[in-house]
Scaffold this motif. Structure first.
Motif, PDB file in Angstrom:
ATOM      1  N   ILE A   1      -7.625   5.117 -10.112  1.00 53.75           N
ATOM      2  CA  ILE A   1      -6.588   5.115  -9.080  1.00 53.75           C
ATOM      3  C   ILE A   1      -7.222   4.967  -7.698  1.00 53.75           C
ATOM      4  CG2 ILE A   1      -4.854   6.546  -7.913  1.00 53.75           C
ATOM      5  CD1 ILE A   1      -4.210   7.694 -10.735  1.00 53.75           C
ATOM      6  N   ALA A   2      -8.306   5.709  -7.473  1.00 52.41           N
ATOM      7  CA  ALA A   2      -8.961   5.660  -6.164  1.00 52.41           C
ATOM      8  C   ALA A   2      -9.510   4.267  -5.877  1.00 52.41           C
ATOM      9  CB  ALA A   2     -10.071   6.693  -6.099  1.00 52.41           C
ATOM     10  N   VAL A   3     -10.113   3.651  -6.904  1.00 51.61           N
ATOM     11  CA  VAL A   3     -10.680   2.312  -6.707  1.00 51.61           C
ATOM     12  C   VAL A   3      -9.575   1.320  -6.361  1.00 51.61           C
ATOM     13  CG1 VAL A   3     -11.758   0.376  -7.919  1.00 51.61           C
ATOM     14  CG2 VAL A   3     -12.760   2.642  -8.078  1.00 51.61           C
ATOM     15  N   ILE A   4      -8.455   1.413  -7.092  1.00 52.49           N
ATOM     16  CA  ILE A   4      -7.334   0.516  -6.793  1.00 52.49           C
ATOM     17  C   ILE A   4      -6.829   0.758  -5.373  1.00 52.49           C
ATOM     18  CG2 ILE A   4      -4.941  -0.008  -7.377  1.00 52.49           C
ATOM     19  CD1 ILE A   4      -5.713   0.602 -10.319  1.00 52.49           C
ATOM     20  N   GLN A   5      -6.712   2.035  -5.006  1.00 50.58           N
ATOM     21  CA  GLN A   5      -6.231   2.360  -3.665  1.00 50.58           C
ATOM     22  C   GLN A   5      -7.135   1.779  -2.581  1.00 50.58           C
ATOM     23  OE1 GLN A   5      -5.464   6.786  -4.272  1.00 50.58           O
ATOM     24  NE2 GLN A   5      -4.056   6.254  -2.624  1.00 50.58           N
ATOM     25  N   VAL A   6      -8.443   1.951  -2.771  1.00 48.81           N
ATOM     26  CA  VAL A   6      -9.380   1.491  -1.739  1.00 48.81           C
ATOM     27  C   VAL A   6      -9.408  -0.036  -1.695  1.00 48.81           C
ATOM     28  CG1 VAL A   6     -11.804   1.423  -1.074  1.00 48.81           C
ATOM     29  CG2 VAL A   6     -10.764   3.561  -1.764  1.00 48.81           C
ATOM     30  N   ARG A   7      -9.315  -0.668  -2.869  1.00 45.73           N
ATOM     31  CA  ARG A   7      -9.291  -2.133  -2.912  1.00 45.73           C
ATOM     32  C   ARG A   7      -8.089  -2.653  -2.133  1.00 45.73           C
ATOM     33  NH1 ARG A   7     -10.582  -6.167  -2.177  1.00 45.73           N
ATOM     34  NH2 ARG A   7     -11.018  -7.993  -3.437  1.00 45.73           N
ATOM     35  N   ARG A   8      -7.009  -1.906  -2.152  1.00 47.72           N
ATOM     36  CA  ARG A   8      -5.797  -2.330  -1.440  1.00 47.72           C
ATOM     37  C   ARG A   8      -5.472  -1.368  -0.306  1.00 47.72           C
ATOM     38  NH1 ARG A   8      -3.677  -6.095  -4.597  1.00 47.72           N
ATOM     39  NH2 ARG A   8      -4.336  -6.104  -6.761  1.00 47.72           N
ATOM     40  N   GLU A   9      -6.500  -0.991   0.374  1.00 43.80           N
ATOM     41  CA  GLU A   9      -6.334   0.030   1.410  1.00 43.80           C
ATOM     42  C   GLU A   9      -5.294  -0.376   2.442  1.00 43.80           C
ATOM     43  OE1 GLU A   9      -9.688   0.784   3.923  1.00 43.80           O
ATOM     44  OE2 GLU A   9      -8.484   2.251   5.008  1.00 43.80           O
ATOM     45  N   GLY A  10      -4.425   0.583   2.754  1.00 39.47           N
ATOM     46  CA  GLY A  10      -3.423   0.351   3.787  1.00 39.47           C
ATOM     47  C   GLY A  10      -2.174  -0.356   3.294  1.00 39.47           C
ATOM     48  N   THR A  11      -2.200  -0.887   2.046  1.00 39.40           N
ATOM     49  CA  THR A  11      -1.025  -1.581   1.539  1.00 39.40           C
ATOM     50  C   THR A  11      -0.037  -0.593   0.948  1.00 39.40           C
ATOM     51  OG1 THR A  11      -1.933  -1.832  -0.661  1.00 39.40           O
ATOM     52  CG2 THR A  11      -2.438  -3.582   0.918  1.00 39.40           C
ATOM     53  N   LEU A  12       1.092  -1.136   0.507  1.00 40.56           N
ATOM     54  CA  LEU A  12       2.125  -0.309  -0.109  1.00 40.56           C
ATOM     55  C   LEU A  12       1.580   0.362  -1.372  1.00 40.56           C
ATOM     56  CD1 LEU A  12       5.098   0.316   0.438  1.00 40.56           C
ATOM     57  CD2 LEU A  12       5.671  -1.417  -1.277  1.00 40.56           C
TER      58      LEU A  12
END
Lengths: 338, 352
Positions: free
Chosen positions: A117-128
């Motif tokens: 989850i964290a990796v996905i979040q950081v890969r799409r940082e700032g997005t919805l």
């Protein structure tokens, strides 16, 4: 390395002894004793009560009880359970594998999910996506485990009955199942408690891992990796995550104890016959020897968790290993604890 | 000059900051010929590193390369390439060495892995072949015992060796262009000298072009064949290295030369004849500091620190004048020989 492990083991034993003593004193300070529930009945003659208290040694002064308990433990005898009416060791031996199975599964699930989850979040940082996952994990993180367990039970074994409501196996049909079907039966029983237990920890790990990843995001070696022509995904997973994993390993040790304490509620709700369930029942029955045995098991797991975390840390961070480079001269080595 | 290998055309980079839009690089055009070493010098904050990072498109938000900027290599505008194509340029056609050898290497991966990674990402090399190339690259940059070093981690190496490792990483695929951003700043003087000699040697042997970014004019004098001076986001002077050291035309360049310490007593064109000549060994400084990039001064950006400035400098931004075929200076003086002749020899260093 070896001396480090030995030192940590000595530490673990000391902590376990201290925790045990404290627990011993505290439960004896609380009113009532193992016989209170069944014996403190006006219809039972005082002489009968006194007799049974004498049989279990509950009439002795506290220091004497303590010494008797310690000599028992030294011989590997954890005492006799009043409520189960069998040796404590037998109760523990039945419960520990169940707890390890549940906590182990939850541990793996939660770290895998949390880091992903964290990796996905950081890969799409700032997005919805980032914000939605962040909100979900904050929500999960704030839920009490017993509540989530009961809602999961309600949702997935009552409203939508796809998982069994409790236990580790189906007691009726399990003995007749083949090996594959039997394994499936176990897994089906494991899903709800393991996922419930993992969900909360995964949320915690995800929040921590995301912060750790963003923390290293500005590091110079990531710029070097970019200048080499690596893809963002490679940079994130191979370069950033390898470094950002280090603080998360610390959580590993902490989470093992969290699983043991978290399991108390989750095991109870799902009727999972592990250490947590045993401990709760033992507290209700004031079954002193069982309570203390559970405490010992708990402190061993906590100590093991932090030892494993430290060893993982050394594995993950070459700066903490005592450098093999010492022998070939010239190589400087940063040593753990410096 | 023949057809340049790398050509930066009107590069503009802005940063959105709380204090407004910072124009960190503001219209820089620069050519790098095959096989030459071009020194890009200037104070901190003048935009030289941002220029370098732009070439590899390594800037991250809030930095933004403005439309209209172009960077040409191999007949392609790098700024117009899709990210995927740009990745195949990085590390293969253009490589970069950074200034912090302590932090520029990944602490949890071995040296060998980090170098071999470049080979593996750009060429379909096997693990073993990439590994062998990494060891060879370490040997090429003069790391003793390369086989052992390849198995070690950054913390086991000295600063000088780490910088050599970064150089090996940059050169393993023989790039056409090497961008070296203050490659020796963080090192001891003796190690610095060794590395500069190594860089010069490798540049000759591999025939690559080097964009050498530094604030150290001594480094430039030793290595570069041409020098470009940056101030406040612009190129203010550009000349072959001897020409620049002998006949700097821009007061800022002159100030930089004056401010460089040297061991020998002063001589030559910037001798001790100035109004405030402190004699041999006395350093001159350029008064004031680089203005913030959010508010460059009007007219010539150097006018409020320049002792030769007059009212025109404050009003009107000077264009880049050609002093001769290879020498350009962004100063009104370059177009006003009479006024220039009337000035004292040392232009800067006065405290106003």
């Amino acid at each position: 390395m070896r001396s480090f492990v030995v030192r940590r083991l000595v530490q673990a034993v000391t902590v376990a002894a201290a925790v045990t003593t404290l627990t011993f004193v505290l439960i004896h300070l609380a009113p009532g004793d193992p016989l209170a529930g069944t014996m403190d009945d006006p219809r039972i003659a005082p002489s009968v009560r006194a007799h049974w208290r004498q049989v279990y040694g509950l009439d002795r002064p506290l220091p004497v009880q303590y010494v008797r308990f310690l000599t028992g433990v030294a011989r590997g005898d954890l005492g006799f359970s009043v409520s189960y009416n069998e040796p404590v060791i037998a109760v523990i031996r039945r419960a520990v594998p169940n707890t390890l199975m549940l906590a182990g599964t939850a541990l793996v699930l939660s770290f895998a999910a949390g880091i992903l989850i964290a990796v996905i979040q950081v890969r799409r940082e700032g997005t919805l996506t980032d914000r939605a996952l962040g909100a979900i994990s904050l929500g999960l993180y704030s839920l009490p485990d017993f509540w989530l367990a009961q809602v999961a039970l309600l949702a997935f074994s009552y409203w939508l009955p796809i998982f069994p409501a409790g236990g580790t196996i189906d007691p009726v049909i399990h003995p007749y199942l083949g090996p594959a079907a039997a394994a499936l039966d176990r897994v089906r029983h494991l899903v709800l408690p393991a996922v419930t237990l993992a969900a909360l920890t995964a949320a915690w790990i995800a929040r921590f891992q995301r912060a750790a990843l963003l923390d290293v995001a500005a590091d110079d070696y990531l710029r070097t990796a970019r200048a080499k022509g690596l893809s963002e995904w490679t940079i994130l997973v191979r370069h950033a995550l390898r470094n950002a994993l280090l603080p998360v390993i610390t959580l590993f040790g902490l989470s093992l104890s969290a699983f043991v304490s978290g399991a108390v509620f989750v095991e109870k709700v799902f009727g999972w016959p592990g250490i947590g369930s045993v401990a709760v029942d033992a507290v209700g029955a004031r079954d002193y020897p069982v309570i203390i045995a559970c405490t010992i098991i708990g402190s061993i797991l906590v100590a093991a968790g932090s030892l494993i975390a430290d060893l993982l840390y050394m594995l993950a961070d070459p700066r903490l290993r005592r450098a093999e480079g010492d022998a070939d001269g010239g190589a400087t080595s940063a040593v753990a604890g410096a | 000059m023949t057809e340049p290998l790398l050509s930066i055309r009107d590069l503009r980079v802005t940063f959105a900051t709380d204090g407004g839009v910072a124009r960190a690089v503001d219209g820089v055009s620069l050519d790098l010929a095959a096989g030459e070493i071009l020194g890009l010098v200037g104070e901190s904050g003048c935009g030289k590193s941002v220029t370098a990072m732009s070439v590899l498109r390594l800037l991250r938000p809030p930095a933004r390369i403005e439309p209209g900027s172009e960077i040409w290599l191999d007949g392609r505008d790098l700024l117009a390439l899709p990210e995927r194509a740009m990745r195949s340029i990085r590390g293969r056609r253009i490589a970069m060495v950074f200034q912090e050898p302590m932090t520029a290497l990944n602490p949890v991966l071995t040296i060998g892995h980090q170098i071999a990674e470049v080979v593996r990402v750009h060429e379909r090399a096997s693990r073993g072949a990439a590994r062998a190339r990494a060891v060879a690259a370490l040997e090429q940059v003069g790391v003793p015992d390369p086989d052992l070093r390849a198995r070690q981690y950054p913390h086991q190496l000295s600063g000088g060796t780490r910088q050599r490792v970064l150089l090996a990483m940059a050169l393993v695929l023989h790039p056409a262009v090497l961008i070296a951003d203050e490659p020796t700043t963080a090192l001891d003087v003796t190690v610095q000298a060794e590395l500069l000699a190594l860089l010069a040697d490798l540049q000759r042997r591999l025939g690559m072009a080097v964009l050498l970014i530094t604030h150290d004019l001594g480094v430039v004098a030793e290595l570069a064949s041409r020098v470009a001076v940056m101030y406040a986001g612009q190129l203010v002077e550009e000349a072959p290295v001897q020409e620049l050291f002998a006949r700097a035309r821009h007061p800022y360049t002159q100030g930089l030369l004056e401010a460089a310490p040297r061991l020998a007593p002063r001589d030559g064109p910037h001798g001790s004849g100035g109004r405030h000549g402190g004699g041999a060994g006395r350093l001159r400084v350029i008064p004031g500091t680089v203005p913030p990039a959010t508010a460059w001064p009007s007219g010539c950006r150097f006018h409020d620190r320049c002792s030769a400035a007059w009212d025109r400098c404050e009003r009107e931004a000077p264009p880049s004048h050609a002093v001769d075929a290879s020498h350009r200076a962004r100063c009104h003086l370059a177009a006003e020989p009479e006024r220039r002749a009337a000035l004292p020899v040392a232009l800067t260093g006065s405290v106003r």
